[in-house]
Structures are given as structure tokens and as C-alpha cells.
Design an enzyme around this catalytic site. Structure first.
Site, short mmCIF file in Angstrom:
data_model
loop_
_atom_site.label_atom_id
_atom_site.label_comp_id
_atom_site.label_asym_id
_atom_site.label_seq_id
_atom_site.Cartn_x
_atom_site.Cartn_y
_atom_site.Cartn_z
N LEU A 45 0.87 -1.18 0.00
CA LEU A 45 0.00 0.00 0.00
C LEU A 45 0.91 1.23 0.00
CD1 LEU A 45 -2.99 0.32 2.53
CD2 LEU A 45 -2.24 2.06 0.92
N GLU B 149 1.76 4.20 -2.75
CA GLU B 149 1.59 4.78 -4.09
C GLU B 149 2.90 5.28 -4.68
OE1 GLU B 149 -0.77 5.20 -1.77
OE2 GLU B 149 -2.33 4.06 -2.80
N PHE C 169 -8.62 3.75 -7.26
CA PHE C 169 -9.37 5.00 -7.34
C PHE C 169 -8.41 6.08 -7.83
CE2 PHE C 169 -12.13 2.59 -4.59
CZ PHE C 169 -13.39 2.95 -5.02
N ALA C 170 -8.78 6.78 -8.88
CA ALA C 170 -7.85 7.68 -9.55
C ALA C 170 -7.31 8.75 -8.61
CB ALA C 170 -8.52 8.33 -10.75
N PHE D 9 -6.19 8.49 -5.78
CA PHE D 9 -5.00 8.04 -5.05
C PHE D 9 -3.71 8.42 -5.78
CE2 PHE D 9 -7.69 4.32 -3.18
CZ PHE D 9 -8.38 5.21 -2.39
N HIS E 286 -12.84 9.69 -3.02
CA HIS E 286 -12.98 8.57 -3.95
C HIS E 286 -13.64 8.99 -5.26
CE1 HIS E 286 -12.09 6.14 -0.41
NE2 HIS E 286 -11.94 5.09 -1.19
C1 LIG Z 1 -3.96 5.84 -0.42
C2 LIG Z 1 -4.84 4.66 -0.56
N1 LIG Z 1 -4.41 3.62 -1.30
C3 LIG Z 1 -5.19 2.53 -1.43
C4 LIG Z 1 -6.41 2.47 -0.84
C5 LIG Z 1 -7.30 1.26 -1.01
N2 LIG Z 1 -7.39 0.55 0.26
C6 LIG Z 1 -8.41 0.75 1.12
S1 LIG Z 1 -8.25 -0.15 2.52
C7 LIG Z 1 -6.82 -0.83 1.97
C8 LIG Z 1 -6.10 -1.85 2.80
C9 LIG Z 1 -5.81 -1.36 4.16
O1 LIG Z 1 -5.12 -2.34 4.86
P1 LIG Z 1 -4.80 -2.15 6.37
O2 LIG Z 1 -4.17 -0.82 6.61
O3 LIG Z 1 -4.01 -3.34 6.80
O4 LIG Z 1 -6.21 -2.13 7.10
P2 LIG Z 1 -7.31 -3.31 7.06
O5 LIG Z 1 -8.22 -3.00 5.93
O6 LIG Z 1 -6.61 -4.59 6.93
O7 LIG Z 1 -8.04 -3.21 8.35
C10 LIG Z 1 -6.48 -0.37 0.70
C11 LIG Z 1 -5.32 -0.80 -0.07
C12 LIG Z 1 -6.83 3.60 -0.10
N3 LIG Z 1 -8.05 3.66 0.47
N4 LIG Z 1 -6.02 4.66 0.04
#
Ligand SMILES: Cc1ncc(C[n+]2csc(CCOP(=O)(O)OP(=O)(O)O)c2C)c(N)n1
Ligand SMILES: [Mg+2]
Lengths: 325, 323
Positions: free
Chosen positions: B59, B61, B84-85, B87, B130
Site C-alpha cells: 500500500l 503509491e 481510485f484515480a 490516489f 474517492h
Molecule cells: C492511499 C490509498 N491507497 C489505497 C487504498 C485502497 N485501500 C483501502 S483499505 C486498503 C487496505 C488497508 O489495509 P490495512 O491498513 O491493513 O487495514 P485493514 O483493511 O486490513 O483493516 C487499501 C489498499 C486507499 N483507500 N487509500
């Protein structure tokens, strides 16, 4: 430091409440009575409850995104009715119904949620800096294993340690970030091993044990208030369901193993906590039943408040008036 | 000619990925959770191309985008998917400050072929972060092309052009068009970047719209048929912008309404309006109207439908200009 009986009761009650709130959110998203999405927290509510229940009034809280912060509300006295009204786009919502799930309660120092995972690694530096200047307050910054992929995590930990800021980096490691496993995405098994590079004290705890989490965070808070700087607390927890309701539950491109998920369910925080409060005679079964009944009643009140509130439909002019202070 | 099969827009995008990855070994995708798939456009690709070419990152970017940025210099052709763009903003500095301007400032010696993609837009009431359309933020910067499809046909053709183009190209797609079905030829084909299309002929007014707003424009044009004859132009690319096609139409109709799901100020809509006034002032029989998001963050909740451009707002603007 061992918890007192009253503290254990409070934690138990908050865990029951949080669990009921999560179920309420699940029901509502299934019924189409919630705006946006919902990232379920069942089986993983103990970490947030334990971390937040004994925060001080002045402490700054950044709740973890999972369960949309429901696990972290009790300790900060969040008005769940206004929270739910927000999540349903109602006029009595905490942000006037315009934020979907980006709720905030600035008076309680819950400054706001963002849909950008890891966004908090930026302001947390200032939260910590301001807290140090003011004294007598700390920051609990909660987020997931996934969020520590963000480069901002490094920048935050760097300044936090350089300046000995009163920040608790509270990581809920559920081993997953959407379809990615923590094993694939992090070279080390513990996210908290990152803290080593900064010389930041770090602990790994059982996030399913609400009491252990609370004890640890109380100690980290004391450490911070004593001017000794940040602590990294990693709470190992689980994700029992799909990432957000309606998406497939995958690890990489494969469905997650149902047997493994069944195994995870065995360590349900509520089951563990109930066993302990009964064994240690903190609560009787009768008292537990009462707590559950009260939580059920609270959900009814919360839902009624949100449902009775009118849909927020302000005019463009009214909205424009809210852009600048 | 045999009947052309229909595909949803996401499947059209996916077919473009597949055909270009089959054709050119140097094409690969990088993103978060693309092996499992967040939107259907990447589902199943990892089985076909393996983890060397369908690359999941943490995660992160900046690191994710960095994979594309550096690999492009080494001769690869990355497609970087921001999910999502919005990001993309986490990697805005390497994209906008470096990538877009890199070639020029370093003496036009190298090219950075890559596609930056992501989904966004109103309709799901997810709130500003989003939903926020980012095409105009990117299009502000010279050196990076920006396109947004309105139909499955264009989605496939624009994506193929974007992948083959020697420059960085942002391909932004609107969530509200994801499952829209339309004819998509099976063979690979290009829809040229920087070329608008007259999607519907008309004589009274020129209506410019893209993404989900193209659908809204069609709805309005259908409703007004027999009363007002609407010519619809889909810009397809917002940078470079094909102003000639728009001018040609305005020369015929004398009236112009531009729909852009974006903040009004400094938008593609305001850019088109400015250019039409610059060159085609004498063609206009009425003031130009822009249907955009007022300059407020796009709220979620129940406000999105009336704050974002919508058929009612478009119809009102068209009627206003034609009265
Ligand atoms: C900047 C950003 N990149 C990607 C996402 C998409 N996204 C939403 S939740 C998530 C995973 C989060 O994982 P974690 O921090 O371990 O929390 P969990 O959902 O496991 O509780 C991702 C990749 C986002 N919301 N924001
Ligand atoms: Mg996680």
C-alpha cells in the site's frame, strides 16, 4: 500494571457495545441503509476498544479505518447517533451529512477520517508536536498493517523519535490489506520491527485480548506523558470476512481458506473476555446479560435517532458558505 | 459485416491490456491488489501473464508509481493502476513535477511511455476523495496526455493508443460507465489520442460531454428531440484538446454547452469556453454555458446527485442557451 475490576468492567461493556455497533453497521449495509461502503470489524473489535477506552479527554485519537472507527468510539464518548446519521446522509450527522464515511468529532479531538489509507502519517507529526508543547496529552494513532506501506510512516516515525513526541503508533495487524497478505507485502513478520530503526520502543501484543491491549496502551500513554516519546504497539488481530461488504474474499487471486478462517474465529475477543470476567469474578452471568441487553437497547436508540433525522439536502449556496471560514 | 459483439466498458479495457501484453513483452501492469482485482478490469490477468507482469505492490503509491517511472526509462511500458484515480495524488510529485516535464527539461532525449490509470466519479456517494475526477489536475501540466472514455469502443481504442504512445498518458475512467455495454471489435484497434468525436449530429446546439456525463447528455438530447436538435461531441481526450472539432460544430450551431464533471474554475469546460471565445467569438449566437461542479468539495451523502452535473442541470443549460 494489572487492571482493576472496574476497568475490566468498563472494557467488557465497551467491547460488547462495539460488537453490537459493528453488527448494526453490517445489517444496515446489507439492507442498503448505509451510504458508501462498510469494512466489517467482526472478530477484530478488541484492539480498538482496548486502545481507546482509557484515553484522556485532551488526547488526540485517529481511529483505524476498519469497522469505520466503531471500535474506538467508546473511550472518546462519541455520539454514535450523530455518527450513524452522518453515515446515512442525515441533517443531524456530525458533519451535516456531507461526508459519507469521513466523519469527525473535533471537539473530542477526533479530527476526522480520510479515505486515503495512511493519510494520518502526515498530521500525526503536528498532533504530536502540539501535544508536546501543550503537555498533558498524547496521540493515539491507529491504523493497519497495510498503512505501513506508505512512505509517510517513515517520516512520521522519524520526527516522532527525533523530537520524542507523545505518540502511540498503534498498528492493528490483521495480516491482510484487501487481497494482499502482510506476509507478501512486508519483509518482516512484525510491522513493529520498523520501530527498531528509530530506536523506538515497540511491543507486540494479542489484539484479541482487550485487557492486554488496554494495559499496554495505558503504559505507553504514561511513557509518553513522562516525556519519554513514542511507542509502537502492534496488536495482532484477524480479518474474518471480506475486506468490504460485497467484494470477494481473496488472498492474492485465490479465495481465502475457509478452514483457516474457521480457526481464526476460535479466538473471538468476546468469548475470551467473557471467559476471563467470569473466571475472575469480575462480572456474573446476570450482569453480562444486562450489559448485552443495554447494548441492544443502545443500538435501537442510535438507529432511531439516525432514521428520524431528515435527509440533508442543503442548497448549493448553503454549501458554498461552508467552504471558507 | 458480421454483428460486432457487445462488452461492458471494463471488459473492453481488459481486452486492450490483454492484446497489448500479448503483442508486446515490455508491457506490464503495476498496482495494488490487481492480481485479485478490485474492479473487473484486471481480474484473471495474473493467471494469463503471471506475477512478473501483473505486479502487486504494498500500500505505497510512491513506490508503486516508482516501479513504472524507473522501468519506463529502462524500456518497459508500464500500466500503473491507482485503483481510485484520486490516489494518484499520493504520487503527484513524481507524476506531475517529474514525469510529465522530464523529457522536455532534459533536452527531449528520452521518452517515458506509460499509462497512469484509475477509476473515479460521482454516483456511488463515496465523498470527495474517492469520487473526485482528477483529469483536469493532470491536464494542467504539459507533457502528459489525458483521456477519458465514454463508450466501451473508445475505452478499448483509447487504452491501446495510450499503451502504444511514447508519452505518459493518464487514462481516467468513470465508475458510472463501468458496466455500460456497447459494441467492441475483437481485433486490436486504436482510437487516436487528442481527437474528439461528433457522437450525435444536431443543428441547434453543441453539447460537449465525456465519461458518465456523455450518457447524461444523450438522455437530454433524446428528451429534447423534436424541440431542440442537439449535437453531442465527446472530447475523448482532454489533453491535448481537439478544439477544431468543437469549433466546427459551433460554427454550425452557434450555441455551446460544455459538461465537465469537475470544479468549474480552471476546468476543461472553462478551457474550451476560453478557446472558443478566442477563435470563434463571431460564431456564437448566445453565451456559452458550463455545467460543472461548483467550486466546493464534492460532498457525499445525498448531495452528490444535485451537486455533480446531472441531466436536469444539463437540460436547463441547454434550454437557457436556446431560448
Ligand atoms: C492511499 C490509498 N491507497 C489505497 C487504498 C485502497 N485501500 C483501502 S483499505 C486498503 C487496505 C488497508 O489495509 P490495512 O491498513 O491493513 O487495514 P485493514 O483493511 O486490513 O483493516 C487499501 C489498499 C486507499 N483507500 N487509500
Ligand atoms: Mg490489515
Amino acid at each position: 500494571m494489572a487492571l482493576g475490576k472496574e476497568q475490566m468492567k468498563t472494557l467488557y461493556r465497551n467491547l460488547v457495545r462495539a460488537d453490537h455497533f459493528d453488527k448494526m453497521m453490517m445489517n444496515r449495509i446489507m439492507q442498503g441503509k448505509l451510504i458508501g461502503f462498510y469494512h466489517p470489524g467482526d472478530g477484530a473489535m478488541a484492539a480498538g476498544v482496548g486502545a481507546s477506552t482509557f484515553l484522556g479527554e485532551n488526547d488526540i485519537l485517529n481511529p483505524h479505518h476498519r469497522a469505520h472507527g466503531m471500535a474506538y468510539m467508546a473511550g472518546k464518548g462519541i455520539d454514535v447517533g450523530r455518527y450513524l446519521a452522518e453515515h446515512t446522509g442525515k441533517a443531524d450527522g456530525c458533519c451535516g451529512g456531507r461526508s459519507s464515511f469521513h466523519w469527525s468529532f473535533p471537539e473530542q479531538k477526533v479530527y476526522g477520517a480520510s479515505g486515503f489509507i495512511g493519510w494520518h502519517f502526515c498530521p500525526v507529526v503536528g498532533w504530536g508536536w502540539a501535544s508536546k508543547r501543550k503537555g498533558n496529552q498524547v496521540v493515539l494513532m491507529a491504523s493497519g498493517d497495510g498503512s505501513y506501506g506508505q512512505g509517510g510512516a517513515h517520516e512520521a516515525m522519524l520526527s516522532a523519535m527525533n523530537w520524542k513526541l507523545p505518540i502511540i503508533f498503534f498498528c492493528e495487524n490483521n495480516g491482510m490489506a484487501i487481497h494482499s497478505t502482510a506476509d507478501d507485502m512486508h519483509p518482516m513478520p512484525d510491522i513493529s520491527s520498523l520501530a527498531q530503526g528509530y530506536g523506538m520502543p515497540a511491543v507486540v501484543i494479542d489484539g484479541q485480548d482487550v485487557f492486554a491491549v488496554a494495559e499496554t496502551v495505558i503504559a505507553a500513554r504514561k511513557h509518553a506523558l513522562a516525556g519519554k516519546g513514542p511507542t509502537f504497539v502492534e496488536a495482532k488481530t484477524v480479518r474474518l470476512r471480506e475486506h468490504d461488504v460485497g467484494t470477494p474474499d481473496l488472498a492474492r487471486a485465490e479465495p481465502r481458506d475457509p478452514e483457516y478462517l474457521e480457526e481464526l474465529k476460535q479466538r473471538d475477543p468476546l468469548v475470551l473476555a467473557t471467559k476471563r470476567v467470569l473466571a475472575e469474578k469480575v462480572l456474573t452471568q446476570k450482569q453480562i446479560d444486562k450489559i448485552i441487553k443495554e447494548a441492544e437497547e443502545e443500538v435501537v436508540v442510535v438507529e432511531k435517532f439516525a432514521d428520524d433525522s431528515p435527509i440533508a439536502l442543503p442548497s448549493i449556496e448553503e454549501l458554498q458558505a461552508g467552504v471558507y471560514a | 459485416m458480421s454483428e460486432v459483439r457487445e462488452l461492458p466498458l471494463v471488459e473492453a479495457i481488459k481486452e486492450a491490456y490483454q492484446q497489448e501484453m500479448e503483442r508486446d513483452e515490455s508491457v506490464f501492469m503495476v498496482g495494488q491488489d490487481i492480481a485479485g482485482g478490485i474492479f473487473p478490469h484486471t481480474m484473471g490477468l495474473v493467471e494469463q501473464f503471471g506475477t512478473d507482469r501483473i505486479v502487486d505492490t504494498p500500500l505505497a503509491e510512491v513506490g508503486m508509481y516508482g516501479t513504472a517511472f524507473g522501468a519506463a526509462m529502462e524500456g518497459f511500458k508500464p500500466i500503473v493502476d491507482f485503483m481510485f484515480a484520486g490516489f494518484f495524488l499520493n504520487a503527484a510529485s513524481p507524476i506531475l513535477a517529474q514525469t510529465a516535464q522530464f523529457r522536455f527539461i532534459h533536452g527531449s532525449q528520452m521518452s517515458l511511455p506509460m499509462v497512469i490509470t484509475g477509476a473515479c466519479g460521482s454516483g456511488m456517494r463515496l465523498g470527495n476523495e474517492h469520487a473526485m475526477l482528477v483529469h483536469n489536475m493532470i491536464a494542467q501540466v504539459p507533457g502528459i496526455k489525458v483521456c477519458m472514455p465514454s463508450t466501451p469502443y473508445d475505452a478499448k481504442g483509447l487504452m491501446i493508443s495510450a499503451i502504444r504512445d511514447p508519452n505518459p498518458v493518464a487514462f481516467i475512467w468513470h465508475l458510472g460507465t463501468m458496466m455500460d455495454r456497447g459494441p467492441v471489435p475483437e481485433e486490436a484497434y486504436e482510437v487516436p489520442l487528442g481527437v474528439a468525436e461528433v457522437k450525435r449530429e444536431g443543428s441547434d446546439i453543441t453539447l460537449v460531454a465525456n465519461g458518465i456525463q456523455y450518457k447524461n447528455a444523450v438522455e437530454v438530447a433524446d428528451k429534447l428531440e423534436g424541440d431542440i436538435s442537439v449535437e453531442i461531441i465527446d472530447p475523448r481526450s482532454v489533453s491535448p484538446l481537439d478544439i477544431d472539432t468543437i469549433l466546427k460544430s459551433v460554427d454550425k450551431t452557434g450555441r455551446l454547452v460544455i459538461v465537465d464533471e469537475s470544479w468549474d474554475s480552471r476546468s476543461t469546460a472553462s478551457q474550451i469556453a476560453a478557446q472558443v471565445v478566442d477563435v470563434g467569438f463571431d460564431m456564437l449566437d448566445a453565451p456559452i454555458r458550463r455545467v460543472c461542479i461548483p467550486d466546493i468539495p464534492l460532498p457525499g451523502g445525498h448531495m452528490e446527485p444535485y451537486v455533480a452535473p446531472n441531466p436536469d442541470a444539463i437540460e436547463a443549460a441547454v434550454r437557457d442557451v436556446c431560448q
